[in-house]
Write a protein that holds these residues in place. Structure first.
Motif, PDB file in Angstrom:
ATOM      1  N   LEU A 158      -6.960  -0.086   5.303  1.00 45.71           N
ATOM      2  CA  LEU A 158      -6.090  -1.228   5.625  1.00 45.71           C
ATOM      3  C   LEU A 158      -6.534  -2.483   4.883  1.00 45.71           C
ATOM      4  O   LEU A 158      -5.700  -3.266   4.404  1.00 45.71           O
ATOM      5  CB  LEU A 158      -6.091  -1.476   7.134  1.00 45.71           C
ATOM      6  CG  LEU A 158      -5.500  -0.379   8.011  1.00 45.71           C
ATOM      7  CD1 LEU A 158      -5.648  -0.732   9.483  1.00 45.71           C
ATOM      8  CD2 LEU A 158      -4.029  -0.155   7.668  1.00 45.71           C
ATOM      9  N   ALA A 159      -7.851  -2.685   4.781  1.00 42.01           N
ATOM     10  CA  ALA A 159      -8.351  -3.857   4.059  1.00 42.01           C
ATOM     11  C   ALA A 159      -7.985  -3.785   2.579  1.00 42.01           C
ATOM     12  O   ALA A 159      -7.599  -4.795   1.969  1.00 42.01           O
ATOM     13  CB  ALA A 159      -9.867  -3.956   4.233  1.00 42.01           C
ATOM     14  N   LYS A 160      -8.085  -2.614   1.974  1.00 40.44           N
ATOM     15  CA  LYS A 160      -7.706  -2.473   0.566  1.00 40.44           C
ATOM     16  C   LYS A 160      -6.218  -2.733   0.374  1.00 40.44           C
ATOM     17  O   LYS A 160      -5.800  -3.334  -0.643  1.00 40.44           O
ATOM     18  CB  LYS A 160      -8.075  -1.078   0.065  1.00 40.44           C
ATOM     19  CG  LYS A 160      -9.567  -0.899  -0.197  1.00 40.44           C
ATOM     20  CD  LYS A 160      -9.879   0.462  -0.770  1.00 40.44           C
ATOM     21  CE  LYS A 160      -9.757   1.555   0.268  1.00 40.44           C
ATOM     22  NZ  LYS A 160     -10.174   2.878  -0.260  1.00 40.44           N
ATOM     23  N   ASN A 161      -5.401  -2.297   1.317  1.00 35.33           N
ATOM     24  CA  ASN A 161      -3.959  -2.552   1.219  1.00 35.33           C
ATOM     25  C   ASN A 161      -3.666  -4.045   1.212  1.00 35.33           C
ATOM     26  O   ASN A 161      -2.797  -4.522   0.473  1.00 35.33           O
ATOM     27  CB  ASN A 161      -3.227  -1.889   2.382  1.00 35.33           C
ATOM     28  CG  ASN A 161      -3.176  -0.374   2.239  1.00 35.33           C
ATOM     29  OD1 ASN A 161      -3.297   0.159   1.127  1.00 35.33           O
ATOM     30  ND2 ASN A 161      -2.990   0.320   3.342  1.00 35.33           N
ATOM     31  N   VAL A 162      -4.401  -4.801   2.039  1.00 36.22           N
ATOM     32  CA  VAL A 162      -4.184  -6.247   2.081  1.00 36.22           C
ATOM     33  C   VAL A 162      -4.584  -6.877   0.757  1.00 36.22           C
ATOM     34  O   VAL A 162      -3.865  -7.738   0.212  1.00 36.22           O
ATOM     35  CB  VAL A 162      -4.973  -6.874   3.244  1.00 36.22           C
ATOM     36  CG1 VAL A 162      -4.829  -8.384   3.232  1.00 36.22           C
ATOM     37  CG2 VAL A 162      -4.498  -6.309   4.569  1.00 36.22           C
ATOM     38  N   LEU A 163      -5.731  -6.492   0.216  1.00 36.40           N
ATOM     39  CA  LEU A 163      -6.175  -7.049  -1.056  1.00 36.40           C
ATOM     40  C   LEU A 163      -5.183  -6.731  -2.170  1.00 36.40           C
ATOM     41  O   LEU A 163      -4.923  -7.574  -3.043  1.00 36.40           O
ATOM     42  CB  LEU A 163      -7.564  -6.507  -1.402  1.00 36.40           C
ATOM     43  CG  LEU A 163      -8.694  -6.907  -0.446  1.00 36.40           C
ATOM     44  CD1 LEU A 163      -9.990  -6.213  -0.831  1.00 36.40           C
ATOM     45  CD2 LEU A 163      -8.891  -8.416  -0.433  1.00 36.40           C
ATOM     46  N   VAL A 164      -4.614  -5.530  -2.144  1.00 32.62           N
ATOM     47  CA  VAL A 164      -3.610  -5.154  -3.151  1.00 32.62           C
ATOM     48  C   VAL A 164      -2.372  -6.019  -2.993  1.00 32.62           C
ATOM     49  O   VAL A 164      -1.790  -6.492  -3.988  1.00 32.62           O
ATOM     50  CB  VAL A 164      -3.283  -3.654  -3.028  1.00 32.62           C
ATOM     51  CG1 VAL A 164      -2.030  -3.316  -3.819  1.00 32.62           C
ATOM     52  CG2 VAL A 164      -4.450  -2.807  -3.510  1.00 32.62           C
ATOM     53  N   LYS A 165      -1.941  -6.259  -1.773  1.00 36.40           N
ATOM     54  CA  LYS A 165      -0.761  -7.102  -1.552  1.00 36.40           C
ATOM     55  C   LYS A 165      -0.993  -8.518  -2.074  1.00 36.40           C
ATOM     56  O   LYS A 165      -0.080  -9.138  -2.653  1.00 36.40           O
ATOM     57  CB  LYS A 165      -0.432  -7.142  -0.061  1.00 36.40           C
ATOM     58  CG  LYS A 165       0.194  -5.872   0.485  1.00 36.40           C
ATOM     59  CD  LYS A 165       0.484  -6.008   1.964  1.00 36.40           C
ATOM     60  CE  LYS A 165       1.284  -4.807   2.501  1.00 36.40           C
ATOM     61  NZ  LYS A 165       0.558  -3.550   2.374  1.00 36.40           N
ATOM     62  N   LEU A 166      -2.196  -9.053  -1.871  1.00 39.27           N
ATOM     63  CA  LEU A 166      -2.488 -10.395  -2.364  1.00 39.27           C
ATOM     64  C   LEU A 166      -2.481 -10.451  -3.887  1.00 39.27           C
ATOM     65  O   LEU A 166      -1.992 -11.419  -4.486  1.00 39.27           O
ATOM     66  CB  LEU A 166      -3.850 -10.851  -1.824  1.00 39.27           C
ATOM     67  CG  LEU A 166      -3.897 -11.182  -0.337  1.00 39.27           C
ATOM     68  CD1 LEU A 166      -5.334 -11.414   0.118  1.00 39.27           C
ATOM     69  CD2 LEU A 166      -3.061 -12.414  -0.035  1.00 39.27           C
ATOM     70  N   ILE A 167      -3.011  -9.418  -4.541  1.00 41.17           N
ATOM     71  CA  ILE A 167      -3.005  -9.386  -6.005  1.00 41.17           C
ATOM     72  C   ILE A 167      -1.577  -9.232  -6.526  1.00 41.17           C
ATOM     73  O   ILE A 167      -1.194  -9.875  -7.506  1.00 41.17           O
ATOM     74  CB  ILE A 167      -3.910  -8.241  -6.498  1.00 41.17           C
ATOM     75  CG1 ILE A 167      -5.380  -8.567  -6.205  1.00 41.17           C
ATOM     76  CG2 ILE A 167      -3.710  -7.998  -7.988  1.00 41.17           C
ATOM     77  CD1 ILE A 167      -6.340  -7.465  -6.604  1.00 41.17           C
ATOM     78  N   VAL A 168      -0.798  -8.403  -5.868  1.00 41.59           N
ATOM     79  CA  VAL A 168       0.585  -8.208  -6.302  1.00 41.59           C
ATOM     80  C   VAL A 168       1.394  -9.485  -6.137  1.00 41.59           C
ATOM     81  O   VAL A 168       2.183  -9.860  -7.023  1.00 41.59           O
ATOM     82  CB  VAL A 168       1.216  -7.050  -5.501  1.00 41.59           C
ATOM     83  CG1 VAL A 168       2.728  -7.017  -5.701  1.00 41.59           C
ATOM     84  CG2 VAL A 168       0.616  -5.723  -5.922  1.00 41.59           C
ATOM     85  N   ALA A 169       1.203 -10.207  -5.018  1.00 42.60           N
ATOM     86  CA  ALA A 169       2.018 -11.390  -4.742  1.00 42.60           C
ATOM     87  C   ALA A 169       1.580 -12.606  -5.544  1.00 42.60           C
ATOM     88  O   ALA A 169       2.414 -13.409  -5.975  1.00 42.60           O
ATOM     89  CB  ALA A 169       1.968 -11.718  -3.256  1.00 42.60           C
ATOM     90  N   LYS A 170       0.273 -12.780  -5.765  1.00 40.83           N
ATOM     91  CA  LYS A 170      -0.224 -13.993  -6.416  1.00 40.83           C
ATOM     92  C   LYS A 170      -0.787 -13.746  -7.811  1.00 40.83           C
ATOM     93  O   LYS A 170      -1.067 -14.715  -8.539  1.00 40.83           O
ATOM     94  CB  LYS A 170      -1.338 -14.612  -5.546  1.00 40.83           C
ATOM     95  CG  LYS A 170      -0.875 -15.073  -4.178  1.00 40.83           C
ATOM     96  CD  LYS A 170       0.166 -16.184  -4.283  1.00 40.83           C
ATOM     97  CE  LYS A 170       0.605 -16.696  -2.940  1.00 40.83           C
ATOM     98  NZ  LYS A 170      -0.390 -17.537  -2.291  1.00 40.83           N
ATOM     99  N   GLY A 171      -0.961 -12.487  -8.216  1.00 42.04           N
ATOM    100  CA  GLY A 171      -1.519 -12.200  -9.517  1.00 42.04           C
ATOM    101  C   GLY A 171      -3.027 -12.384  -9.528  1.00 42.04           C
ATOM    102  O   GLY A 171      -3.655 -12.698  -8.518  1.00 42.04           O
ATOM    103  N   GLY A 172      -3.626 -12.189 -10.706  1.00 38.74           N
ATOM    104  CA  GLY A 172      -5.056 -12.350 -10.831  1.00 38.74           C
ATOM    105  C   GLY A 172      -5.819 -11.134 -10.345  1.00 38.74           C
ATOM    106  O   GLY A 172      -5.284 -10.023 -10.242  1.00 38.74           O
ATOM    107  N   ALA A 173      -7.115 -11.361 -10.046  1.00 35.11           N
ATOM    108  CA  ALA A 173      -7.994 -10.290  -9.603  1.00 35.11           C
ATOM    109  C   ALA A 173      -8.587 -10.650  -8.247  1.00 35.11           C
ATOM    110  O   ALA A 173      -8.204 -11.654  -7.614  1.00 35.11           O
ATOM    111  CB  ALA A 173      -9.096 -10.068 -10.639  1.00 35.11           C
ATOM    112  N   LEU A 174      -9.556  -9.841  -7.796  1.00 36.74           N
ATOM    113  CA  LEU A 174     -10.179 -10.107  -6.510  1.00 36.74           C
ATOM    114  C   LEU A 174     -10.880 -11.460  -6.491  1.00 36.74           C
ATOM    115  O   LEU A 174     -10.864 -12.174  -5.484  1.00 36.74           O
ATOM    116  CB  LEU A 174     -11.184  -8.994  -6.179  1.00 36.74           C
ATOM    117  CG  LEU A 174     -10.613  -7.632  -5.810  1.00 36.74           C
ATOM    118  CD1 LEU A 174     -11.749  -6.619  -5.604  1.00 36.74           C
ATOM    119  CD2 LEU A 174      -9.775  -7.718  -4.540  1.00 36.74           C
TER     120      LEU A 174
END
Length: 818
Positions: free
Chosen positions: A186-202
């Motif tokens: 679930l945590a990885k899914n959230v991080l992926v959503k943030l990268i998809v929505a805002k771009g960039g990396a971790l």
């Protein structure tokens, strides 16, 4: 007590109190704004042909031919549709279209309208095309849009191709077990959503981005408070600023320390001048109060005093109250209404006596008296508000209330002290049973049945969170049950051996265990340091063998299996509304994949389960309950009954006043009876009845001989008749010897002789003689000091008083002026 049940509506004329929950979240959002959504970057600014050309190159080109065909065909349809939307980039056209504001299900229906495919084929083709455009970073759907859809392949693609180094480092930091767990996914899914929505990396994800996701998540799922593990992972990576919140788990439900204006305005006082006065008064008191006391005082003065006055007499803007308003306010303040909603929708009202009525009156009286006192020093500031105090000294008297509370608490302690051993055994048995159930669960294969103490369970098909189903199909969380049972046992053992407060127990850390080496024997003694809490005074407690066993069990349980260290946690102080610095707390557990401090709710739930297991009842036949503070009262009562001096119990308990310690001590009737009997026995032993008879000649001669034997070479012995010499005729040491002034030379000779003998003993190594000679030397010097003091008193003048002239003459006369 008066009770009534009726369906009520909130009065429209009385504004409800504003809750301060979430103020900490609002403050953090102001300090850490999120990154804005971009609508122009390199990939989204490419032409139609360039975007399609990228799909033929890895990693966007799918391995399977049919998958690649589906993705390319769906992306073509979406791009052609977006060409008709306004905007210069594909993201601008997406934002201008109806798709950006639609949900997952609406998107499928919307897309089927402008495709030439059937509904089932359109959904599959367009979803594949949208997946390809997101992976190519051509489109960036918002967080709210992504929360309405799920993709099983997007996480793997983003982790592998968008920021592979960052995700690989994150997996190393958090560990493989947490990485592959259900909360970790679930945590990885959230991080992926943030990268998809805002771009960039971790490394580009900010605190504001994380807060924005939580807000969007709770809009879609209002009852859910999970999905904060991703923020903990970001903190462990070290990319967030040092002043970033330690965790987001409880941030939305905490208040933090708000301003005095917010404390007052939450109750909406109508009079602006009185509101400003209350703010100024609380600010004046703030430097000498902790935050909890300040918050309580604001509630008392604003909610329970002034807003009640405004309801009784609307339009008031002065502290000079009429007798009718004061009488009505006191009558309202004596009781309170407790409301509880029933299953049928009605509200059950119970009118009960207010327990803190005396404290309320005392706070209002102090408010008026403070204004009067401050007006002497600053009349221009406080003088206009000085008014007669509506609360008399008798109204603020809490003596009767304190006696009733003391009697109630003593009775509660007397009921629970005999049941303590039963509760301790039940807690141990409860934890043993829960542990056996968890072991049986782990030994059973996925989806199979297993038996435990005569009960049949079925293990879930997914190996997650230790969930099983009983014979009736009800889901049972055996892992959580074992956690509750363990921490209930640990709490009972810790509190019964320390007498600590529950907040002190929850703040105990691995650093609290210290070793002390006795200077005389060199023995190492383990001590437990209780951190400052209620009285801001730390103290050290001796660790008994029983407590040491409990602490070692806790430490072995919470150690990190990889490193053997205890994780340092940042806990929230619910009393002071502040975050404590990271500490290796002893009472910590893993919940939702994150290490967090054990909450009071978990402990109370575990205690209730233990008490249900005991089946104990009180004098009225109701189930007996235990609160964490009951163990503190029992500890102090049992310690004093066992012979521990009250002033030592005061130090152990951490009380600033010994009267507080004695207030915790429950007096038993048997204690009073035995103490009275012992007093009578001692009095009879000291004054036997035979001494009142007529003495015989032999007894009288012995009595006279006693006074003859009191005469000694150095002075007179003050020993009582019929008593033996406690110093075995070593008169120099005896405090009952009254030396004669004429024997000063003899005492000086004895003193000098003792000094010489001590020097000889030290020179010859007779260390056994030195201690006794030093005691005799101290006695001789004490007798010389008594003679010096007596001589000083005899030689000093005594002022007997000289009358003044006015006291000496019988009358006075006045001389007339010329």
């Amino acid at each position: 007590m008066v009770t009534s049940t009726q369906t009520l509506e909130a009065p429209t004329s009385i504004p409800t109190a504003q809750t301060l929950a979430g103020e900490a979240m609002r403050a953090v959002k102001e300090r850490f704004p999120p990154r804005p959504y971009e609508d122009a970057w390199l990939a989204t600014s490419q032409s139609y042909d360039d975007v399609l050309a990228r799909f033929n190159q890895p990693p966007l080109r799918a391995a399977g031919a049919s998958t690649h065909l589906y993705r390319r065909r769906g992306a073509t349809r979406i791009l052609r549709w977006l060409q008709d939307q306004p905007g210069d980039t594909w993201q601008q056209r997406w934002n201008a279209s109806a798709a950006a504001s639609s949900t997952g299900s609406q998107w499928n229906k919307l897309a089927a309208d402008w495709t030439g495919y059937e509904a089932s084929n359109a959904t599959a083709i367009l979803n594949s095309g949208l997946f390809a455009l997101v992976c190519a970073d051509v489109l960036r759907p918002s967080l709210s849009w992504q929360l309405t859809r799920a993709s099983t392949n997007l996480r793997a693609f983003i982790c592998q191709h968008r920021d592979p180094e960052g995700f690989a480092r994150l997996e190393t930091v958090v560990g493989s077990e947490a990485w592959s767990s259900e909360p970790g996914i679930l945590a990885k899914n959230v991080l992926v959503k943030l990268i998809v929505a805002k771009g960039g990396a971790l490394a580009d994800i900010t605190v504001g981005d994380a807060l924005e996701y939580l807000e969007a998540f709770r809009e879609n799922r209002p009852r859910s408070y999970g999905h904060t593990m991703f923020y903990t992972w970001l903190k462990e990576l070290g990319h967030l600023p040092p002043d970033a919140p330690a965790t987001l788990r409880f941030l939305a439900r905490t208040t933090g320390q708000v301003s005095v204006e917010q404390l007052v305005d939450r109750y909406h006082p109508q009079s602006r001048p009185i509101r400003d006065l209350l703010v100024e008064y609380l600010k004046e008191r703030q430097p000498t109060m902790d935050y909890t006391s300040l918050e309580g005082l604001s509630r008392t003065l604003v909610k329970h005093f002034w807003t009640q006055i405004e309801r009784i007499q609307p339009g008031m803007d002065t502290l000079r109250l009429s007798p009718e308003a004061v009488t009505a306010w006191k009558q309202v303040s004596r009781t309170k209404v407790e409301r509880r909603r029933l299953p049928d929708g009605s509200i059950h009202e119970t009118v009960t006596e207010r327990a803190n009525y005396g404290n309320l009156m005392m706070a209002v009286r102090a408010f008026y008296l403070d204004l009067a006192h401050w007006a002497v020093e600053e009349p221009e500031r406080w003088g206009p508000w000085v008014a007669p105090c509506p609360v008399s000294l008798a109204d603020a008297n809490t003596t009767k209330k304190e006696k009733r509370v003391k009697a109630k608490m003593d009775q509660r302690t007397r009921e629970r002290l005999p049941a303590l051993s039963t509760v301790v055994r039940a807690a141990k048995a409860h934890w043993t049973e829960a542990r056996e159930g968890l072991d049986a669960f782990r030994a059973a294969p996925l989806g199979s049945e297993f038996r435990f103490r005569g009960r049949v369970y079925t293990r879930s098909k997914k190996d997650s969170s230790f969930r099983a189903f009983d014979a009736s199909g009800r889901r049972v969380h055996l892992g959580l049950a074992e956690e509750r049972a363990f921490w209930a046992w640990a709490t009972i053992e810790f509190l019964q051996h320390t007498g600590a407060r529950i907040e002190e127990m929850l703040e105990a850390s691995h650093h609290s265990l210290i070793q002390y080496k006795l200077p005389t024997t060199g023995e190492v003694v383990p001590l437990l340091q209780i951190a400052p809490s209620k009285t801001d005074e730390e103290r050290l407690l001796l660790v008994s063998p029983e407590l040491a066993d409990v602490l070692s069990t806790i430490i072995a349980r919470i150690r990190d299996p990889r490193t053997g260290a205890i994780a340092a946690l940042t806990s929230y102080d619910v009393t002071e509304r502040t975050w404590n610095p990271p500490m290796p707390l002893l009472f910590q557990w893993i919940y939702g994949g994150q290490r967090t401090r054990v909450s009071q709710n978990l402990i109370r739930a575990g205690l209730n389960e233990v008490m249900e297991r005991t089946g104990l009842t009180d004098a009225e036949g109701r189930p007996l309950d235990f609160t964490p503070h009951d163990f503190r009262r029992i500890f102090i009562t049992d310690a004093i009954r066992s012979g521990l001096p009250p002033h030592i119990a005061q130090v152990i308990a951490g009380h600033g006043d010994i009267n507080t310690t004695m207030g915790y001590n429950a007096i038993y009737p048997s204690d009073a009876i035995e103490a009275h009997r012992g007093f009578i026995a001692r009095r009879r032993a000291l004054r036997p009845s035979e001494e009142y008879r007529t003495p015989t000649d032999e007894e009288w001669d012995a009595f006279l001989a006693h006074f003859e034997k009191r005469k000694l070479s150095l002075g007179t012995c003050a020993r009582a008749f019929g008593t033996s010499c406690i110093h075995e005729h070593a008169c120099v040491r005896c405090s009952l010897l009254r030396p004669e002034p004429s024997q000063r030379p003899r005492l000086i000779e004895i003193r000098d002789n003792l000094i010489d003998r001590i020097s000889e003993a030290q020179r010859e190594g007779w260390l056994g003689e030195v201690e006794g000679l030093e005691v005799s030397l101290a006695g001789a010097e004490d007798k010389l000091a008594q003679l010096d003091a007596r001589e000083d008193r005899q030689q000093s003048p005594v002022f007997v008083g000289v009358p003044s002239l006015g006291q000496a003459v019988a009358r006075t006369s006045e001389v007339p002026e010329v």
